[in-house]
Design a protein around this motif. Structure first.
Motif, PDB file in Angstrom:
ATOM      1  N   PRO A  15       0.814  -1.225   0.000  1.00 46.56           N
ATOM      2  CA  PRO A  15       0.000   0.000   0.000  1.00 46.56           C
ATOM      3  C   PRO A  15       0.845   1.271   0.000  1.00 46.56           C
ATOM      4  CG  PRO A  15       0.066  -0.931   2.196  1.00 46.56           C
ATOM      5  CD  PRO A  15       0.893  -1.834   1.328  1.00 46.56           C
ATOM      6  N   ASN A  16       1.710   1.396  -1.016  1.00 43.58           N
ATOM      7  CA  ASN A  16       2.491   2.630  -1.089  1.00 43.58           C
ATOM      8  C   ASN A  16       2.225   3.388  -2.387  1.00 43.58           C
ATOM      9  OD1 ASN A  16       3.875   0.877  -2.722  1.00 43.58           O
ATOM     10  ND2 ASN A  16       5.524   0.529  -1.258  1.00 43.58           N
ATOM     11  N   GLY A  17       1.054   3.146  -2.950  1.00 42.34           N
ATOM     12  CA  GLY A  17       0.623   3.871  -4.144  1.00 42.34           C
ATOM     13  C   GLY A  17      -0.742   3.339  -4.523  1.00 42.34           C
ATOM     14  N   PHE A  18      -1.361   3.986  -5.509  1.00 47.99           N
ATOM     15  CA  PHE A  18      -2.662   3.492  -5.972  1.00 47.99           C
ATOM     16  C   PHE A  18      -2.459   2.350  -6.966  1.00 47.99           C
ATOM     17  CE2 PHE A  18      -3.910   7.951  -4.865  1.00 47.99           C
ATOM     18  CZ  PHE A  18      -4.763   7.588  -3.829  1.00 47.99           C
ATOM     19  N   LEU A  19      -3.389   1.414  -6.977  1.00 45.34           N
ATOM     20  CA  LEU A  19      -3.288   0.283  -7.906  1.00 45.34           C
ATOM     21  C   LEU A  19      -3.444   0.780  -9.346  1.00 45.34           C
ATOM     22  CD1 LEU A  19      -5.477  -2.488  -6.189  1.00 45.34           C
ATOM     23  CD2 LEU A  19      -3.022  -2.051  -5.955  1.00 45.34           C
ATOM     24  N   HIS A  20      -2.640   0.193 -10.242  1.00 45.36           N
ATOM     25  CA  HIS A  20      -2.770   0.542 -11.662  1.00 45.36           C
ATOM     26  C   HIS A  20      -3.192  -0.690 -12.455  1.00 45.36           C
ATOM     27  CE1 HIS A  20       1.105  -1.339 -12.178  1.00 45.36           C
ATOM     28  NE2 HIS A  20       1.697  -0.464 -11.394  1.00 45.36           N
ATOM     29  N   LEU A  21      -3.202  -0.537 -13.776  1.00 47.72           N
ATOM     30  CA  LEU A  21      -3.701  -1.638 -14.611  1.00 47.72           C
ATOM     31  C   LEU A  21      -2.911  -2.929 -14.440  1.00 47.72           C
ATOM     32  CD1 LEU A  21      -4.506   0.165 -17.982  1.00 47.72           C
ATOM     33  CD2 LEU A  21      -6.131  -0.981 -16.453  1.00 47.72           C
ATOM     34  N   GLY A  22      -1.620  -2.793 -14.160  1.00 50.61           N
ATOM     35  CA  GLY A  22      -0.801  -3.989 -13.959  1.00 50.61           C
ATOM     36  C   GLY A  22      -1.264  -4.780 -12.736  1.00 50.61           C
ATOM     37  N   HIS A  23      -1.576  -4.059 -11.662  1.00 51.01           N
ATOM     38  CA  HIS A  23      -2.098  -4.733 -10.468  1.00 51.01           C
ATOM     39  C   HIS A  23      -3.443  -5.382 -10.782  1.00 51.01           C
ATOM     40  CE1 HIS A  23       0.408  -1.543  -8.431  1.00 51.01           C
ATOM     41  NE2 HIS A  23       0.830  -2.632  -7.822  1.00 51.01           N
ATOM     42  N   ALA A  24      -4.273  -4.653 -11.531  1.00 45.89           N
ATOM     43  CA  ALA A  24      -5.607  -5.180 -11.843  1.00 45.89           C
ATOM     44  C   ALA A  24      -5.474  -6.498 -12.602  1.00 45.89           C
ATOM     45  CB  ALA A  24      -6.388  -4.167 -12.688  1.00 45.89           C
ATOM     46  N   TYR A  25      -4.532  -6.547 -13.539  1.00 47.31           N
ATOM     47  CA  TYR A  25      -4.336  -7.780 -14.310  1.00 47.31           C
ATOM     48  C   TYR A  25      -3.969  -8.936 -13.377  1.00 47.31           C
ATOM     49  CZ  TYR A  25      -2.523 -11.205 -17.536  1.00 47.31           C
ATOM     50  OH  TYR A  25      -2.308 -12.383 -18.204  1.00 47.31           O
ATOM     51  N   SER A  26      -3.015  -8.687 -12.473  1.00 48.16           N
ATOM     52  CA  SER A  26      -2.541  -9.736 -11.563  1.00 48.16           C
ATOM     53  C   SER A  26      -3.671 -10.202 -10.645  1.00 48.16           C
ATOM     54  CB  SER A  26      -1.375  -9.181 -10.743  1.00 48.16           C
ATOM     55  OG  SER A  26      -0.598 -10.219 -10.251  1.00 48.16           O
ATOM     56  N   ALA A  27      -4.424  -9.255 -10.116  1.00 47.89           N
ATOM     57  CA  ALA A  27      -5.524  -9.601  -9.200  1.00 47.89           C
ATOM     58  C   ALA A  27      -6.601 -10.390  -9.947  1.00 47.89           C
ATOM     59  CB  ALA A  27      -6.108  -8.322  -8.603  1.00 47.89           C
ATOM     60  N   LEU A  28      -6.957  -9.920 -11.149  1.00 52.81           N
ATOM     61  CA  LEU A  28      -8.003 -10.609 -11.926  1.00 52.81           C
ATOM     62  C   LEU A  28      -7.568 -12.019 -12.310  1.00 52.81           C
ATOM     63  CD1 LEU A  28      -9.095  -7.602 -14.180  1.00 52.81           C
ATOM     64  CD2 LEU A  28     -10.645  -8.892 -12.692  1.00 52.81           C
ATOM     65  N   LEU A  29      -6.289 -12.163 -12.671  1.00 52.25           N
ATOM     66  CA  LEU A  29      -5.795 -13.485 -13.067  1.00 52.25           C
ATOM     67  C   LEU A  29      -5.838 -14.441 -11.874  1.00 52.25           C
ATOM     68  CD1 LEU A  29      -4.528 -15.354 -15.184  1.00 52.25           C
ATOM     69  CD2 LEU A  29      -2.274 -14.449 -14.547  1.00 52.25           C
ATOM     70  N   ASN A  30      -5.361 -14.002 -10.715  1.00 55.42           N
ATOM     71  CA  ASN A  30      -5.416 -14.844  -9.514  1.00 55.42           C
ATOM     72  C   ASN A  30      -6.850 -15.235  -9.193  1.00 55.42           C
ATOM     73  OD1 ASN A  30      -2.850 -15.370  -7.796  1.00 55.42           O
ATOM     74  ND2 ASN A  30      -2.544 -13.297  -8.574  1.00 55.42           N
ATOM     75  N   PHE A  31      -7.728 -14.255  -9.259  1.00 61.51           N
ATOM     76  CA  PHE A  31      -9.133 -14.487  -8.920  1.00 61.51           C
ATOM     77  C   PHE A  31      -9.749 -15.503  -9.893  1.00 61.51           C
ATOM     78  CE2 PHE A  31     -13.675 -13.195  -9.103  1.00 61.51           C
ATOM     79  CZ  PHE A  31     -13.994 -13.364  -7.774  1.00 61.51           C
ATOM     80  N   ARG A  32      -9.473 -15.314 -11.189  1.00 63.15           N
ATOM     81  CA  ARG A  32     -10.051 -16.231 -12.188  1.00 63.15           C
ATOM     82  C   ARG A  32      -9.515 -17.652 -12.014  1.00 63.15           C
ATOM     83  NH1 ARG A  32      -8.302 -15.533 -18.128  1.00 63.15           N
ATOM     84  NH2 ARG A  32      -6.903 -17.204 -17.516  1.00 63.15           N
ATOM     85  N   LEU A  33      -8.208 -17.766 -11.785  1.00 63.22           N
ATOM     86  CA  LEU A  33      -7.618 -19.107 -11.621  1.00 63.22           C
ATOM     87  C   LEU A  33      -8.192 -19.800 -10.389  1.00 63.22           C
ATOM     88  CD1 LEU A  33      -3.917 -18.275 -12.548  1.00 63.22           C
ATOM     89  CD2 LEU A  33      -5.546 -19.571 -13.932  1.00 63.22           C
TER      90      LEU A  33
END
Ligand code: GLU
Length: 285
Positions: A15-33
């Protein structure tokens, strides 16, 4: 209650910055898997860097991920609440004679490297530690942690010798990859300013939380060598790994937290919807 054979995935932002598209990709991929295999999905807040972590960024992580349509188990593990777990792991490595205190400054190491032509660098480009403090009289890790202001380093040569041969990890689509932790030299496992490092916290947490699948950006591929070494030394279970491509900007550059234009909140303020983001990132609609 999680079943014994249930797979477990996690998204672990700092939590040392706002999430960007790269974070969104990683989170979505983990969630989908996780969803695809009936597994668990955890959010972990990696806030050991108490000087840089900010409550507003942590709140934004929860808000942005919920906006994207993700749901995760609670309570959420916050690393800053678990320094005792990391201290226990460090004490164990210390009992094996693998840690030493180091008060060298980053600038001293840089000067040393500059004065030695061809001095080796780690995979992130930082010069390997010169070893200045390695042979000083040892001090118990617990005492060093309590004192603060001094780092604890891993004696890599000894650690590799103790871990033995055949250290590998299983990488998605590649199979067994030979781990080469020595390329990191005597890494810092407890920092001067905080009594742990990313590397010790991540392996301890993945084990405590029962993470079976570590899915994260390719920028952490080489760190996995070190994580496997620590897992073997601490007799922790071995997760499978999948290092995904990084989301690049229009100029082919890695997205960074400083690029405000690609933060999820900036996109949202511009009227971009969560489904637009999911579509833009690939097969998440
Ligand atoms: N906290 C790390 C980061 O934000 C990710 C750690 C990991 O997934 O192992 O880059």
């Amino acid at each position: 209650m999680p079943g014994p054979s249930q797979r477990c995935f996690r998204f672990a932002p700092s939590p040392n910055g706002f999430l960007h598209l790269g974070h969104a990709y990683s989170a979505l991929l983990n969630f989908r898997l996780a969803r695809e295999c009936g597994g668990r999905f955890l959010l972990r807040i990696e806030d050991i860097d108490t000087g840089r972590a900010r409550p507003e960024f942590e709140a934004a992580i929860h808000e942005d991920l919920a906006w994207l349509g993700l749901a995760w188990e609670t309570p959420v593990r916050r690393q800053s609440e678990h320094f005792d777990d990391y201290a226990r792991a460090l004490a164990r490595l210390d009992d094996m004679g693998l840690l030493y205190a180091c008060d060298c400054k980053r600038s001293d190491i840089a000067h040393f490297a500059a004065a030695h032509d061809g001095w080796p660098r780690d995979p992130d480009g930082a010069p390997l530690y010169s070893g200045t403090c390695r042979d000083k009289p040892r001090r118990p890790a617990g005492e060093v942690l309590r004192q603060g202001g001094v780092a604890l380093r891993l004696d890599m040569e000894k650690a590799v010798a103790l871990a033995g041969q055949g250290l590998t990890w299983q990488e998605f689509n590649l199979g067994a990859v030979a781990a080469d932790p020595a390329q990191w030299g005597d890494v810092v496992l407890a920092r001067k300013d905080t009594p742990a490092s990313y590397h010790i916290a991540v392996v301890v947490d993945d084990a405590i939380q029962g993470v079976t699948d570590v899915v994260r950006g390719r920028d952490l591929f080489n760190a996995t060598s070190l994580h496997r070494l620590l897992q073997r030394l601490l007799e922790l279970p071995e997760p499978g790994y999948r290092h995904h491509d990084l989301v690049l900007d229009e100029d082919g550059e890695k997205l960074s937290k400083s690029r405000a234009s690609t933060t999820l909140r900036a996109l949202r303020a511009d009227g971009v919807s969560a489904s637009d983001v999911r579509r833009r990132l690939g097969s998440f609609s």
